[in-house]
Scaffold this active site. Structure first.
Site, short mmCIF file in Angstrom:
data_model
loop_
_atom_site.label_atom_id
_atom_site.label_comp_id
_atom_site.label_asym_id
_atom_site.label_seq_id
_atom_site.Cartn_x
_atom_site.Cartn_y
_atom_site.Cartn_z
N ASP A 146 0.81 -1.22 0.00
CA ASP A 146 0.00 0.00 0.00
C ASP A 146 0.85 1.27 0.00
O ASP A 146 2.02 1.26 0.37
CB ASP A 146 -0.89 0.03 1.25
CG ASP A 146 -2.05 -0.93 1.18
OD1 ASP A 146 -2.09 -1.76 0.25
OD2 ASP A 146 -2.93 -0.86 2.06
N ASP A 147 0.18 2.37 -0.40
CA ASP A 147 0.61 3.76 -0.21
C ASP A 147 1.60 4.30 -1.23
O ASP A 147 1.98 5.46 -1.18
CB ASP A 147 1.19 3.97 1.20
CG ASP A 147 0.16 3.79 2.29
OD1 ASP A 147 -1.02 3.57 1.96
OD2 ASP A 147 0.53 3.84 3.47
N HIS A 197 -6.06 3.03 -4.03
CA HIS A 197 -5.98 3.16 -2.56
C HIS A 197 -6.33 4.58 -2.13
O HIS A 197 -5.74 5.10 -1.18
CB HIS A 197 -4.58 2.78 -2.09
CG HIS A 197 -4.46 2.55 -0.61
ND1 HIS A 197 -5.38 1.83 0.12
CD2 HIS A 197 -3.51 2.95 0.30
CE1 HIS A 197 -5.02 1.79 1.39
NE2 HIS A 197 -3.89 2.48 1.53
N HIS A 201 -5.45 9.23 0.95
CA HIS A 201 -5.46 8.38 2.14
C HIS A 201 -6.31 8.88 3.30
O HIS A 201 -5.89 8.81 4.47
CB HIS A 201 -4.02 8.17 2.62
CG HIS A 201 -3.80 6.82 3.25
ND1 HIS A 201 -4.08 6.57 4.58
CD2 HIS A 201 -3.33 5.65 2.74
CE1 HIS A 201 -3.78 5.31 4.86
NE2 HIS A 201 -3.33 4.73 3.75
N TYR A 238 -6.97 2.23 5.91
CA TYR A 238 -7.27 1.72 7.25
C TYR A 238 -8.32 0.61 7.23
O TYR A 238 -8.79 0.17 8.30
CB TYR A 238 -7.75 2.86 8.19
CG TYR A 238 -6.92 4.11 8.09
CD1 TYR A 238 -5.62 4.16 8.62
CD2 TYR A 238 -7.39 5.24 7.42
CE1 TYR A 238 -4.84 5.31 8.51
CE2 TYR A 238 -6.62 6.38 7.30
CZ TYR A 238 -5.34 6.41 7.84
OH TYR A 238 -4.57 7.55 7.72
N HIS A 288 3.71 -2.37 3.03
CA HIS A 288 3.77 -1.03 2.43
C HIS A 288 5.10 -0.85 1.72
O HIS A 288 6.14 -1.23 2.26
CB HIS A 288 3.60 0.04 3.52
CG HIS A 288 2.28 -0.01 4.23
ND1 HIS A 288 2.01 -0.94 5.22
CD2 HIS A 288 1.16 0.74 4.08
CE1 HIS A 288 0.77 -0.76 5.66
NE2 HIS A 288 0.24 0.25 4.99
#
Length: 340
Positions: A146-147, A197, A201, A238, A288
């Site tokens: 992720d991210d 995603h 965020h 989350y 991540h």
């Protein structure tokens, strides 16, 4: 004079017998093959989630058919696509030919490649090469990151995956994709999967359905601009998503069953230990690619999972291409209504 008329009549009679002057014989034209028409109810076994997946595939096909620019991505979600099971589409040679109502793309129909419908419509309507087959997920796991994309760490991770001959799924943040489009393209070029995603965020559960939909659409647009493809999946930051948001978003929701907690530890050894302690066949592992410790842990995690006999695959492979909008997936055999 009498002999003249006798000669003329004799000549005419001979011509008639030989077929002179008659219309030429033309072979009957071959009838064009009739395209088989089927209802969406037949195609999807009357499953509304599967019909939503057909609509999702149609949007990608519309953009590709018209070679649309990224600014047209919001418009494709305004095209009226089938919601009634009684409506019909055609089984054409190159794909499912779907009639369209009047739209801003000026298309009367769109042909969705059968390869984009694997796992979305019944196998009997697909060419053999595009049909789903039974798979054994007892020794399959999906690594997800992720991210990203991160300008330094993501390319480093891609090299690790390539060297190990494995693929992963990257859930990327829209504003980072817009900033680093070449890295987003590199993710796909390496045989990996790229998914949504959010834009920046936020916690979907706290911003409301309208803003959540905007976050997803804006990121879809950024990913399309970078790669010319719409992402299939969404992972809410989350893991937070409401039932209303789950109904609104028109893409499958991907969660996870193993949390490496790399964001908390920021320690490669702890990341490795956490993943190896919890992973079982059919799991989706959360990591991540924006933490150097996580990227540093990846080679060892891959090596140890392989040593245990696990095959590392993308989310699509783990779910056998059968993830559907309106549902959220925690693992190979754990699907629930999105937001519940």
């Amino acid at each position: 004079m009498k002999k003249y008329w006798q000669l003329l009549l004799g000549t005419a009679f001979a011509a008639l017998m030989l077929g002179w002057g008659s219309a030429p014989v033309v072979a009957p034209a071959k009838a064009k093959p009739t395209m088989k028409m089927v209802t969406y109810g037949q195609l999807t076994n009357k499953n509304t989630h599967r019909l939503a997946a057909v609509r999702e595939a149609a949007r990608q096909a519309i953009l590709q058919t018209t070679k649309a620019k990224s600014r047209r991505v919001p418009a494709v979600y305004q095209v009226k696509l089938p919601t009634h099971m009684s409506k019909k589409a055609g089984l054409a040679k190159k794909g499912l030919r779907m009639p369209l109502l009047k739209n801003s793309f000026k298309l009367s129909h769109v042909t969705v490649p059968y390869s984009a419908l694997t796992g979305k419509i019944a196998n009997r309507y697909l060419p053999k090469a595009d049909r789903t087959k039974k798979i054994n997920t007892k020794k399959m796991v999906a690594l997800t990151f992720d991210d990203g994309p991160d300008p330094t760490l993501t390319p480093r991770l891609l090299k690790t995956l390539k060297k190990a001959h494995v693929h992963a799924t990257f859930f990327e943040v829209g504003q980072s994709v817009k900033r680093y489009p070449k890295i987003a393209r590199a993710v796909l070029a390496g045989g990996n999967e790229l998914a949504n995603h959010s834009w920046n965020h936020p916690n979907f559960g706290s911003i409301g359905t309208k803003k959540t939909a905007q976050q997803v659409l804006r990121t879809n647009q950024a990913i399309y601009q970078a790669t010319k493809t719409l992402p299939q999946y969404v992972r809410p930051p989350y893991g937070s998503i409401t039932a209303a948001e789950g109904r609104k978003l028109q893409q499958p929701i991907i969660r996870w069953s193993v949390d490496s907690r790399d964001w908390s530890y920021l320690n490669a050894k702890k990341d490795i230990a956490e993943v190896m302690k919890d992973t079982r066949g059919g799991d989706i592992i959360l990591m991540h690619d924006v933490h150097k410790q996580s990227v540093a842990a990846a080679p060892t995690i891959i090596k140890r999972l392989k040593a245990k006999g696990y095959k590392l695959v993308t989310v699509s492979e783990l779910l056998n291409n059968q993830a559907l909008p309106g549902l959220q997936y925690f693992g190979a055999h754990d699907a629930r209504i999105a937001g519940k």
